[in-house]
Design an enzyme around this catalytic site. Sequence first.
Site, short mmCIF file in Angstrom:
data_model
loop_
_atom_site.label_atom_id
_atom_site.label_comp_id
_atom_site.label_asym_id
_atom_site.label_seq_id
_atom_site.Cartn_x
_atom_site.Cartn_y
_atom_site.Cartn_z
N ASP A 122 -5.09 -3.69 4.46
CA ASP A 122 -4.33 -2.48 4.74
C ASP A 122 -3.53 -2.61 6.04
O ASP A 122 -3.91 -3.36 6.95
CB ASP A 122 -5.30 -1.30 4.86
CG ASP A 122 -4.68 0.03 4.54
OD1 ASP A 122 -3.47 0.20 4.75
OD2 ASP A 122 -5.41 0.91 4.05
N HIS A 127 -2.24 -1.53 1.71
CA HIS A 127 -1.93 -0.12 1.91
C HIS A 127 -1.72 0.60 0.57
O HIS A 127 -2.10 1.75 0.42
CB HIS A 127 -0.67 0.00 2.78
CG HIS A 127 -0.50 1.35 3.38
ND1 HIS A 127 -1.46 1.95 4.17
CD2 HIS A 127 0.53 2.25 3.32
CE1 HIS A 127 -1.04 3.14 4.56
NE2 HIS A 127 0.16 3.34 4.05
N SER A 150 -1.70 7.83 3.25
CA SER A 150 -0.90 7.47 4.41
C SER A 150 -0.51 8.74 5.19
O SER A 150 -1.39 9.48 5.60
CB SER A 150 0.30 6.64 3.99
OG SER A 150 0.84 5.95 5.09
#
Length: 343
Positions: free
Chosen positions: A288, A315, A146
């Site tokens: 995601d 995610h 991320s």
Amino acid sequence: MLRFLVALSFGLLFASPVFASEPTLRDYHANANHPDAWQGGVRMIPIHTPAGDFRVWTRRVGNNPRIKVLLLHGGPGATHEPFEVFDSFLPADGVEYYYYDQLGSYYSDQPDDPKLLNIDRFVDEVEQVRVALGLDKDNFYLLGHSWGGMLAIEYALKHQDHLKGLIISNMVSSIPAYNKYANDVLMPELGAANLAELRKLDAAKDYANPRFEELLVPHYEHHVLRRPMAEWPEPVVRGFVRHLNKKVYVPMQGPSELGASGILVDWDRTEDLKNITVPTLVIGARYDTMDPKYMEMMSKRLPRGEYLYLPNGSHCSYYDDQDAYFAGLLKFLHTTDDAKQGG
């Protein structure tokens, strides 16, 4: 508070030997020549910044002279803690890895200075950590998840001569592209009435209103980590809720989960991916928060890129599609290592 999520990973697989001969458990846990051994692998590393000198927390797990992975957590302002699931699998595979809380995160110093909240300074911090840990192009793999993926891309563009391999986990190379995907695909899934209520709360900056979180629960459970939130892993809750530093997160990401709106809002490195020439694995997942097709496109723009697609993941795919995540990650590490040895 749970809107501040982004997380990291889990492993499996016994692959080819990574030491000169078949490694033993004693080899992996040997402490010779490690100044951190007396405190369980932990080091507080001095960091020089424009706002003064501080210290960041790192912890080494294991020994492997050829595969050393530095983990860049999400946020910004979250912690290494969601990565603790790596303990279940990477040691069995002989991979050495480093937990690391970036400056401003829970286990590191937390100066309250806006001058520190820019991506170039974070890149310089990672380079100082690399030097202190003695990582180099013969063994250094950088894994960013991320926000950590953004940081990993920026680091590679400036310092790839020190890298053996790069892993971009669950992150696109453009915040404008992320915002478009969130606006066009993710948010409409909430339904027109709920989305209108969310936007009203967002416009009023009423983020402490319990209703704001209630409305986002379906989004979290479908796109952030695919389990009921009551069953979310304790390291994830600890790292991205209880220990999140909002003084870092909010200025850089923005206060709302309706897309990014902070310092990073215009960040876009898609056109620069062609300049990253080290072996690079891009990891994306079907559910995601980041567009999986965009991440696949990124892998094709990278000269030595490859794509790992996780059909059951979100995610936090290192939790909700962990077998595939770690099989792919470990295959990449060993394949890259074998190629380097052969070269």
